[in-house]
Structure formats: structure tokens, C-alpha cells
Design a protein around this motif. Structure first.
Motif, mmCIF file in Angstrom:
data_model
loop_
_atom_site.group_PDB
_atom_site.id
_atom_site.type_symbol
_atom_site.label_atom_id
_atom_site.label_comp_id
_atom_site.label_asym_id
_atom_site.label_seq_id
_atom_site.Cartn_x
_atom_site.Cartn_y
_atom_site.Cartn_z
ATOM 1 N N THR A 198 33.339 112.828 71.386
ATOM 2 C CA THR A 198 34.608 113.376 70.908
ATOM 3 C C THR A 198 34.698 113.192 69.401
ATOM 4 O O THR A 198 34.611 112.074 68.893
ATOM 5 N N THR A 199 34.848 114.306 68.681
ATOM 6 C CA THR A 199 34.997 114.292 67.230
ATOM 7 C C THR A 199 36.267 115.043 66.882
ATOM 8 O O THR A 199 36.373 116.258 67.138
ATOM 9 N N ASP A 200 37.229 114.328 66.315
ATOM 10 C CA ASP A 200 38.541 114.917 66.025
ATOM 11 C C ASP A 200 39.106 115.523 67.310
ATOM 12 O O ASP A 200 39.332 114.821 68.272
ATOM 13 N N THR A 221 31.954 100.462 66.249
ATOM 14 C CA THR A 221 32.395 99.440 67.194
ATOM 15 C C THR A 221 31.930 99.801 68.605
ATOM 16 O O THR A 221 32.431 100.766 69.197
ATOM 17 N N PRO A 222 30.958 99.049 69.167
ATOM 18 C CA PRO A 222 30.514 99.310 70.543
ATOM 19 C C PRO A 222 31.300 98.453 71.534
ATOM 20 O O PRO A 222 31.763 97.355 71.212
ATOM 21 N N SER A 264 32.936 105.390 66.025
ATOM 22 C CA SER A 264 32.470 105.442 64.638
ATOM 23 C C SER A 264 33.555 106.079 63.767
ATOM 24 O O SER A 264 34.194 107.054 64.179
ATOM 25 N N SER A 265 33.729 105.528 62.573
ATOM 26 C CA SER A 265 34.738 106.101 61.675
ATOM 27 C C SER A 265 34.360 105.859 60.220
ATOM 28 O O SER A 265 33.624 104.918 59.892
ATOM 29 N N SER A 266 34.855 106.740 59.351
ATOM 30 C CA SER A 266 34.642 106.614 57.906
ATOM 31 C C SER A 266 35.884 107.146 57.196
ATOM 32 O O SER A 266 36.180 108.341 57.267
ATOM 33 N N GLY A 270 36.418 110.830 55.972
ATOM 34 C CA GLY A 270 37.467 111.430 56.790
ATOM 35 C C GLY A 270 36.962 111.885 58.140
ATOM 36 O O GLY A 270 37.439 112.894 58.673
ATOM 37 N N ALA A 271 35.990 111.165 58.691
ATOM 38 C CA ALA A 271 35.401 111.554 59.975
ATOM 39 C C ALA A 271 35.496 110.403 60.960
ATOM 40 O O ALA A 271 35.460 109.233 60.584
#
Length: 227
Positions: A149-151, A53-54, A95-97, A101-102
Motif C-alpha cells: 500500500t502506497t498512499d 519499521t518491521p 516505510s516512510s520518508s 513525502g512518500a
């Protein structure tokens, strides 16, 4: 013919009697954006597999400069300014999956500096003035910095120069002023971009590799002092 000459002479004399040159300085804040940096078409939704989603938001900046206004008549003048303006736009891609689980968020901060020369037709009504006119903008630089930012982990990247942007920007300036005292007032303005920040690019064969895009919009609110 004689009557026409007399009328024109009287008009010139009257205009000359009212002619006055005013100088001043101004400063304020900006809320700016660049259209087309992100779009709904740039996102994707594959359910649990992946979703992108941008989005984009206005960038906070500042402007500072000086102006000179030539009063042609008691209620009408022509104002020319020389300003520096810090503007740009902020973009975000989420971004998500669920399956993997990311999830990650990339924030990009686009920053541009411009030397702007507005040429404004200005009408005065007591303490209020309204104006409109073209603005010539000359870019002094353009860069972008990002943060991913990741987790629970955040990685920041240093600013990098943006390439293939136009060094010239043409805008339409619309605004109004209110004088608080004989010398001090507040100014509100919106600059509507008329040209693309990123021009059309072609390869050696003359084929278009990128369509031009990105018109600027800058909301400015500030104060001015007239000498």
C-alpha cells in the motif's frame, strides 16, 4: 524372586482389566506465529530521510483430525492423533520518508500446511484431562502472498511458493481438555516449536550463507467428539 513375579503378574492383570481404547474426532481454530521473521534489528531510523519499521502478528488458521486414546489405567492414557493444521505468520514493513513525502506498507501473509502426529501422555481428573508430549509435523506446502500500500494505491501479489524451508517440524504439545458431556468436550493446546522452520544453508564450499531460524508457536482451541 517369587514375590516379584507375583507382583508383576498382578500389575499386568490389573492394567489389562482397565485397558480401553477410545476413538474420536476434533476440530478447531489456530493462532500461529514463527519467531524471527522480523526483528528490531531489521528496521532503521534515519530521521526525516527514511524510517523502516518491521513487525509481525499471529495468523488465524484451523485444525482438524482424529485421535485414539489407549487407557492404560483409569486415570492415565496415551493418545495419538492425526491432524491437519493450517498455520503460519503475518509480517508487516512500514516505510516512510518525510523529505521525499512518500510512505508505504508491505503486508506479507505466510501460509503453511502441516500433517501433525502428536503422541501425548494424558492424565484424567473427573471431567478434566491434562496432557503433554512430542508432536511430529510434516509440511504439505508453504507459500507467501503480499500486499503493498502506497498512499491511496494498493497492489496485491499472488501467492508464491516459499523455498528452502524444512519439511519436518518437531514440537512440544501442552494442553488440557474439559468434557461437557460423556462424548463432547473442549480442548485448549499450545504447540512449542523445537526445530527451525528455515534450516541453516551452506554454499558449495561449506560456508554458512544463512543461519537457521524460525520456531513455530501455535495456540489451538477446539472441540472434540469421543465415540
Amino acid at each position: 524372586m517369587k514375590k516379584l513375579i507375583i507382583t508383576l503378574t498382578a500389575l499386568v492383570v490389573a492394567t489389562g482389566a482397565f485397558a480401553q481404547l477410545n476413538f474420536g474426532v476434533k476440530a478447531g481454530g489456530n493462532l500461529s506465529t514463527i519467531s524471527g521473521m522480523t526483528s528490531e534489528e531489521g528496521g532503521m531510523d534515519w530521521g526525516d530521510l527514511a524510517k523502516v519499521t518491521p513487525s509481525q502478528s499471529m495468523k488465524l488458521g484451523f485444525n482438524v483430525g482424529a485421535f485414539a486414546e489407549y487407557m492404560v489405567m483409569p486415570m492415565f492414557g496415551v493418545q495419538v492423533e492425526l491432524n491437519y493444521s493450517a498455520q503460519g505468520v503475518n509480517t508487516k514493513v512500514e516505510s516512510s520518508s518525510s523529505i521525499l513525502g512518500a510512505a508505504s506498507t508491505t503486508d506479507t501473509f505466510w501460509s503453511a500446511g502441516y500433517i501433525n502426529i502428536p503422541i501425548l501422555a494424558k492424565a484424567h481428573f473427573a471431567n478434566i484431562a491434562v496432557y503433554a508430549g512430542p508432536q511430529l509435523g510434516f509440511a504439505t506446502g508453504f507459500n507467501s502472498a503480499s500486499k503493498v500500500t502506497t498512499d491511496d494505491k494498493t497492489t496485491e501479489y499472488d501467492p508464491e511458493a516459499v523455498e528452502d524451508y524444512s519439511s519436518f517440524d518437531l514440537s512440544l504439545a501442552l494442553g488440557a481438555q474439559y468434557k461437557l458431556t460423556a462424548n463432547i468436550g473442549i480442548d485448549a493446546r499450545y504447540n512449542i516449536g523445537l526445530t527451525n522452520v528455515f534450516p541453516t544453508l551452506k554454499n558449495d564450499e561449506g560456508e554458512v550463507t544463512r543461519e537457521g531460524f524460525g520456531k513455530q508457536g501455535v495456540l489451538q482451541l477446539g472441540v472434540f467428539y469421543e465415540f
